[in-house]
Design an enzyme around this catalytic site. Structure first.
Site, short mmCIF file in Angstrom:
data_model
loop_
_atom_site.label_atom_id
_atom_site.label_comp_id
_atom_site.label_asym_id
_atom_site.label_seq_id
_atom_site.Cartn_x
_atom_site.Cartn_y
_atom_site.Cartn_z
N ASP A 1 36.76 49.98 39.50
CA ASP A 1 37.65 51.04 38.99
C ASP A 1 36.88 52.13 38.24
O ASP A 1 37.03 53.32 38.56
CB ASP A 1 38.76 50.44 38.11
N ALA B 1 41.10 52.52 33.73
CA ALA B 1 39.70 52.87 33.99
C ALA B 1 39.51 54.38 33.90
O ALA B 1 38.51 54.85 33.33
CB ALA B 1 39.27 52.37 35.37
O1 PMV Z 1 43.73 47.04 37.71
P1 PMV Z 1 44.02 47.21 39.17
O2 PMV Z 1 45.39 46.84 39.54
O3 PMV Z 1 43.57 48.56 39.63
O4 PMV Z 1 43.15 46.14 39.98
C1 PMV Z 1 41.77 46.19 40.04
C2 PMV Z 1 41.27 45.45 41.21
C3 PMV Z 1 40.95 43.97 41.04
O5 PMV Z 1 40.12 43.65 42.14
C4 PMV Z 1 42.21 43.12 41.10
C5 PMV Z 1 40.23 43.68 39.73
C6 PMV Z 1 38.81 44.23 39.68
O6 PMV Z 1 38.29 44.32 38.57
O7 PMV Z 1 38.23 44.54 40.73
#
Ligand code: PMV
Length: 328
Positions: free
Chosen positions: A158, A116
């Site tokens: 994110d 992100a």
């Molecule tokens: O990609 P990560 O590991 O930062 O996970 C993001 C968080 C989740 O809730 C698992 C996915 C989301 O889009 O909110």
């Protein structure tokens, strides 16, 4: 040349539940992605990565192929960036080649929001390069298109935290608000050596929810109660309560199948070494944990995580979101 910086993040509460429109709290970190962008005098868009955490990669695509959508949508590192460029080009014609250089000190694929942050910094650099008048929402919207390609069904938390920084309370359908409080206690990040795909973990949880809605509905409801209590605990600086809530939140994440042996080892090591609380951060299945500590037990908690094979990252919660500059 344009420079854009975007931060990594930790999710303090609510990962996975936030995908289904539940509450979450996230905080920006002082680890960053930097994207440098400048026009070149070819007909190619060139993207290069040069970083300790991203294997050095190089790719180029002709402007003609890009704007006619002739690129690989398969989920490799560059496809989301091409999609961002492609969508941008529909509103703002791309007539000159561009060189992008992406540098990062965010560990990849462990739940600290490296992808992100890359999409946010890339989108900000692109908007600034074209001198288009934009605001932070334009950056989130563009970056989110890359995030959707990379992660399937992202909640949007994110790119939002990476753009706005600080500590945010987020609900997909309602957006976010920032908490004004400074977060004064150290958060230690433990990283397992298991990397995983966010999309796979998200699908695993959504499938479990489809199979057992009667049970999981209650867990989703409990998540929102935890988040509301956590907001109070952050505001009143009640770190003992916040630690308890982190432990309970981790129990929920464990129950929906996103923990594993490595994660549990790091979590119990951190708790036994005196952390107020410890939990998964991000999608789980490997990746990272966070442990909330006191200033005087940072070393004990770090050593405990190391002793069970985890890596420790020292990073601070940061107020900065995306930043973009131009020089001659
Ligand atoms: O990609 P990560 O590991 O930062 O996970 C993001 C968080 C989740 O809730 C698992 C996915 C989301 O889009 O909110």
């Amino acid at each position: 040349m344009v420079f854009a910086f975007a931060p990594a993040k930790v999710i303090l509460f609510g990962e996975h539940f936030v995908v289904e429109d539940r509450l979450a709290i996230a905080a920006a970190l002082d680890l960053k992605v930097i994207v440098k962008a400048s026009f070149n005098d070819t007909n190619y868009i060139k993207i290069q990565t040069a970083s300790q955490n991203i294997a050095s990669l190089n790719i180029k695509i002709s402007i003609d192929n890009l704007i006619s959508g002739k690129f690989d949508y398969a989920n490799n590192f560059f496809s989301p960036l091409f999609l961002i460029l492609y969508n941008f080009s529909k509103s703002y014609p791309i007539k000159y080649g561009i060189d992008f250089l992406i540098e990062s000190n965010i560990p990849i694929g462990v739940g600290l929001g490296s992808s992100a942050a890359t999409f946010v910094a890339f989108s900000a650099a692109l908007l600034k390069l074209f001198n288009y008048k934009f605001n932070l929402n334009d950056i989130v919207n563009l970056a989110s298109q890359g995030e959707s390609l990379a992660h399937g069904k992202p909640s949007g938390i994110d790119p939002t935290i990476s753009t706005f920084g600080r500590i945010i309370v987020y609900r997909r359908s309602q957006g976010f608000h920032s908490l004004e409080e400074e977060f004064s206690k150290p958060i230690i990040i433990g990283i397992s050596n298991v990397t995983r795909s966010t999309a796979e973990m998200v699908n695993k949880v959504l499938n479990l929810k489809k199979k057992h809605p009667y049970i999981l509905d209650l867990l989703y409801e409990t998540n929102d109660r935890i988040v509301n209590e956590a907001i109070d605990a952050i505001k009143s600086k009640n770190f003992i309560k916040l630690g308890d809530l982190m432990n309970i939140a981790h129990g929920l994440l464990s129950s929906i199948g996103v923990s594993n042996f490595h994660i549990e080892n790091m979590i119990y090591a951190a708790r036994n070494a005196g952390a107020y609380g410890a939990k998964i951060t991000g999608a789980g299945g490997g990746g990272a944990i966070i442990a909330l500590c006191d200033e005087n037990n940072i070393e004990d908690v770090s050593n405990a995580i190391l002793s069970v094979g985890g890596k420790v990252i020292h990073s601070k919660i940061s107020n900065s979101g995306v930043e973009v500059y131009e020089d001659e």
